[in-house]
Write a protein that holds these residues in place. Sequence first.
Motif, PDB file in Angstrom:
ATOM      1  N   LEU A   5      -8.072 -42.998   7.062  1.00  0.00           N
ATOM      2  CA  LEU A   5      -8.256 -41.882   7.989  1.00  0.00           C
ATOM      3  C   LEU A   5      -9.725 -41.721   8.375  1.00  0.00           C
ATOM      4  O   LEU A   5     -10.046 -41.529   9.552  1.00  0.00           O
ATOM      5  CB  LEU A   5      -7.718 -40.595   7.371  1.00  0.00           C
ATOM      6  CG  LEU A   5      -7.815 -39.347   8.232  1.00  0.00           C
ATOM      7  CD1 LEU A   5      -7.047 -39.534   9.537  1.00  0.00           C
ATOM      8  CD2 LEU A   5      -7.268 -38.143   7.487  1.00  0.00           C
ATOM      9  N   ILE A   6     -10.626 -41.820   7.414  1.00  0.00           N
ATOM     10  CA  ILE A   6     -12.056 -41.677   7.697  1.00  0.00           C
ATOM     11  C   ILE A   6     -12.521 -42.809   8.607  1.00  0.00           C
ATOM     12  O   ILE A   6     -13.255 -42.583   9.573  1.00  0.00           O
ATOM     13  CB  ILE A   6     -12.869 -41.635   6.393  1.00  0.00           C
ATOM     14  CG1 ILE A   6     -12.581 -40.342   5.632  1.00  0.00           C
ATOM     15  CG2 ILE A   6     -14.364 -41.770   6.672  1.00  0.00           C
ATOM     16  CD1 ILE A   6     -13.184 -40.282   4.253  1.00  0.00           C
ATOM     17  N   VAL A   7     -12.091 -44.032   8.306  1.00  0.00           N
ATOM     18  CA  VAL A   7     -12.472 -45.179   9.137  1.00  0.00           C
ATOM     19  C   VAL A   7     -11.966 -44.988  10.564  1.00  0.00           C
ATOM     20  O   VAL A   7     -12.694 -45.216  11.524  1.00  0.00           O
ATOM     21  CB  VAL A   7     -11.941 -46.497   8.531  1.00  0.00           C
ATOM     22  CG1 VAL A   7     -12.140 -47.653   9.493  1.00  0.00           C
ATOM     23  CG2 VAL A   7     -12.624 -46.779   7.201  1.00  0.00           C
ATOM     24  N   GLN A   8     -10.714 -44.548  10.711  1.00  0.00           N
ATOM     25  CA  GLN A   8     -10.155 -44.335  12.044  1.00  0.00           C
ATOM     26  C   GLN A   8     -10.938 -43.268  12.804  1.00  0.00           C
ATOM     27  O   GLN A   8     -11.233 -43.436  13.987  1.00  0.00           O
ATOM     28  CB  GLN A   8      -8.671 -43.956  11.966  1.00  0.00           C
ATOM     29  CG  GLN A   8      -8.023 -43.743  13.317  1.00  0.00           C
ATOM     30  CD  GLN A   8      -8.003 -44.996  14.171  1.00  0.00           C
ATOM     31  OE1 GLN A   8      -7.990 -46.111  13.648  1.00  0.00           O
ATOM     32  NE2 GLN A   8      -8.013 -44.836  15.469  1.00  0.00           N
ATOM     33  N   LYS A   9     -11.280 -42.177  12.139  1.00  0.00           N
ATOM     34  CA  LYS A   9     -12.052 -41.123  12.801  1.00  0.00           C
ATOM     35  C   LYS A   9     -13.412 -41.644  13.262  1.00  0.00           C
ATOM     36  O   LYS A   9     -13.878 -41.309  14.359  1.00  0.00           O
ATOM     37  CB  LYS A   9     -12.229 -39.924  11.866  1.00  0.00           C
ATOM     38  CG  LYS A   9     -10.986 -39.087  11.722  1.00  0.00           C
ATOM     39  CD  LYS A   9     -11.241 -37.891  10.836  1.00  0.00           C
ATOM     40  CE  LYS A   9     -10.004 -37.034  10.709  1.00  0.00           C
ATOM     41  NZ  LYS A   9     -10.238 -35.849   9.886  1.00  0.00           N
ATOM     42  N   LEU A  10     -14.057 -42.450  12.444  1.00  0.00           N
ATOM     43  CA  LEU A  10     -15.349 -43.020  12.819  1.00  0.00           C
ATOM     44  C   LEU A  10     -15.205 -43.972  14.009  1.00  0.00           C
ATOM     45  O   LEU A  10     -16.030 -43.958  14.923  1.00  0.00           O
ATOM     46  CB  LEU A  10     -15.970 -43.756  11.629  1.00  0.00           C
ATOM     47  CG  LEU A  10     -16.456 -42.867  10.483  1.00  0.00           C
ATOM     48  CD1 LEU A  10     -16.839 -43.720   9.281  1.00  0.00           C
ATOM     49  CD2 LEU A  10     -17.626 -42.005  10.930  1.00  0.00           C
ATOM     50  N   LYS A  19      -5.737 -45.790  21.088  1.00  0.00           N
ATOM     51  CA  LYS A  19      -5.389 -44.555  21.782  1.00  0.00           C
ATOM     52  C   LYS A  19      -4.642 -43.602  20.855  1.00  0.00           C
ATOM     53  O   LYS A  19      -4.931 -42.427  20.803  1.00  0.00           O
ATOM     54  CB  LYS A  19      -4.541 -44.869  23.008  1.00  0.00           C
ATOM     55  CG  LYS A  19      -4.338 -43.666  23.884  1.00  0.00           C
ATOM     56  CD  LYS A  19      -4.287 -44.080  25.318  1.00  0.00           C
ATOM     57  CE  LYS A  19      -4.154 -42.910  26.227  1.00  0.00           C
ATOM     58  NZ  LYS A  19      -5.379 -42.550  26.881  1.00  0.00           N
ATOM     59  N   ARG A  20      -3.653 -44.125  20.104  1.00  0.00           N
ATOM     60  CA  ARG A  20      -2.915 -43.301  19.158  1.00  0.00           C
ATOM     61  C   ARG A  20      -3.479 -43.511  17.760  1.00  0.00           C
ATOM     62  O   ARG A  20      -3.716 -44.644  17.359  1.00  0.00           O
ATOM     63  CB  ARG A  20      -1.441 -43.682  19.151  1.00  0.00           C
ATOM     64  CG  ARG A  20      -0.718 -43.246  20.381  1.00  0.00           C
ATOM     65  CD  ARG A  20       0.729 -43.562  20.260  1.00  0.00           C
ATOM     66  NE  ARG A  20       1.468 -42.888  21.314  1.00  0.00           N
ATOM     67  CZ  ARG A  20       2.761 -42.918  21.432  1.00  0.00           C
ATOM     68  NH1 ARG A  20       3.494 -43.578  20.577  1.00  0.00           N
ATOM     69  NH2 ARG A  20       3.358 -42.273  22.403  1.00  0.00           N
ATOM     70  N   PRO A  21      -3.678 -42.439  17.014  1.00  0.00           N
ATOM     71  CA  PRO A  21      -4.177 -42.611  15.646  1.00  0.00           C
ATOM     72  C   PRO A  21      -3.206 -43.443  14.811  1.00  0.00           C
ATOM     73  O   PRO A  21      -1.993 -43.351  14.981  1.00  0.00           O
ATOM     74  CB  PRO A  21      -4.239 -41.175  15.105  1.00  0.00           C
ATOM     75  CG  PRO A  21      -4.204 -40.298  16.307  1.00  0.00           C
ATOM     76  CD  PRO A  21      -3.474 -41.057  17.367  1.00  0.00           C
ATOM     77  N   ILE A  22      -3.748 -44.234  13.914  1.00  0.00           N
ATOM     78  CA  ILE A  22      -2.942 -45.090  13.043  1.00  0.00           C
ATOM     79  C   ILE A  22      -1.927 -44.259  12.267  1.00  0.00           C
ATOM     80  O   ILE A  22      -0.762 -44.602  12.188  1.00  0.00           O
ATOM     81  CB  ILE A  22      -3.846 -45.856  12.060  1.00  0.00           C
ATOM     82  CG1 ILE A  22      -4.719 -46.857  12.805  1.00  0.00           C
ATOM     83  CG2 ILE A  22      -3.025 -46.570  11.003  1.00  0.00           C
ATOM     84  CD1 ILE A  22      -5.804 -47.475  11.972  1.00  0.00           C
ATOM     85  N   TRP A  23      -2.367 -43.139  11.714  1.00  0.00           N
ATOM     86  CA  TRP A  23      -1.511 -42.365  10.817  1.00  0.00           C
ATOM     87  C   TRP A  23      -0.358 -41.695  11.532  1.00  0.00           C
ATOM     88  O   TRP A  23       0.637 -41.364  10.923  1.00  0.00           O
ATOM     89  CB  TRP A  23      -2.312 -41.329  10.050  1.00  0.00           C
ATOM     90  CG  TRP A  23      -3.322 -40.592  10.881  1.00  0.00           C
ATOM     91  CD1 TRP A  23      -4.647 -40.867  10.974  1.00  0.00           C
ATOM     92  CD2 TRP A  23      -3.101 -39.481  11.733  1.00  0.00           C
ATOM     93  NE1 TRP A  23      -5.263 -40.011  11.839  1.00  0.00           N
ATOM     94  CE2 TRP A  23      -4.339 -39.139  12.309  1.00  0.00           C
ATOM     95  CE3 TRP A  23      -1.974 -38.742  12.070  1.00  0.00           C
ATOM     96  CZ2 TRP A  23      -4.473 -38.089  13.204  1.00  0.00           C
ATOM     97  CZ3 TRP A  23      -2.121 -37.691  12.965  1.00  0.00           C
ATOM     98  CH2 TRP A  23      -3.364 -37.374  13.512  1.00  0.00           C
ATOM     99  N   SER A  24      -0.449 -41.495  12.824  1.00  0.00           N
ATOM    100  CA  SER A  24       0.649 -40.804  13.521  1.00  0.00           C
ATOM    101  C   SER A  24       1.752 -41.757  13.952  1.00  0.00           C
ATOM    102  O   SER A  24       2.859 -41.335  14.219  1.00  0.00           O
ATOM    103  CB  SER A  24       0.130 -40.023  14.722  1.00  0.00           C
ATOM    104  OG  SER A  24      -0.300 -40.906  15.731  1.00  0.00           O
ATOM    105  N   GLY A  25       1.470 -43.051  14.022  1.00  0.00           N
ATOM    106  CA  GLY A  25       2.472 -44.011  14.462  1.00  0.00           C
ATOM    107  C   GLY A  25       3.633 -44.162  13.499  1.00  0.00           C
ATOM    108  O   GLY A  25       4.751 -44.455  13.898  1.00  0.00           O
ATOM    109  N   ASN A  26       3.377 -43.952  12.224  1.00  0.00           N
ATOM    110  CA  ASN A  26       4.406 -44.143  11.210  1.00  0.00           C
ATOM    111  C   ASN A  26       5.387 -42.979  11.122  1.00  0.00           C
ATOM    112  O   ASN A  26       6.414 -43.115  10.471  1.00  0.00           O
ATOM    113  CB  ASN A  26       3.770 -44.363   9.840  1.00  0.00           C
ATOM    114  CG  ASN A  26       2.926 -45.615   9.808  1.00  0.00           C
ATOM    115  OD1 ASN A  26       3.173 -46.555  10.538  1.00  0.00           O
ATOM    116  ND2 ASN A  26       1.919 -45.619   8.967  1.00  0.00           N
ATOM    117  N   VAL A  27       5.083 -41.851  11.725  1.00  0.00           N
ATOM    118  CA  VAL A  27       5.941 -40.672  11.592  1.00  0.00           C
ATOM    119  C   VAL A  27       6.652 -40.309  12.888  1.00  0.00           C
ATOM    120  O   VAL A  27       7.465 -39.408  12.912  1.00  0.00           O
ATOM    121  CB  VAL A  27       5.143 -39.449  11.085  1.00  0.00           C
ATOM    122  CG1 VAL A  27       4.627 -39.696   9.687  1.00  0.00           C
ATOM    123  CG2 VAL A  27       4.019 -39.102  12.038  1.00  0.00           C
TER     124      VAL A  27
END
Length: 89
Positions: A5-10, A19-27
């Motif tokens: 999450l920290i890496v993605q935010k950076l 475009k879409r955050p990594i963590w939201s794709g799984n849900v």
Amino acid sequence: MFDALIVQKLLVRKGLGKKRPIWSGNVRRNDDEVTLHELSEQLGVHRQTVYGWLRRGKLKGRIAKVGTQRIWLVSLSHASTGIRTGESS
């Protein structure tokens, strides 16, 4: 120590993220679901406006949990029938 999450935010902060955050794709249940932030960008309104629509029932959504994070997801097809662009919070 950096987690995903920290890496993605950076990466997003520097304009290098997806475009879409990594963590939201799984849900997401399907490609029709977007986060409140994504919906606010698509409509050109502030994300607090979109959250206000959700809070007042003009918009239907669901909360998905990813670890300790809670993410609001909204179906685009339901959003188009529940709100009008340009409406204030």
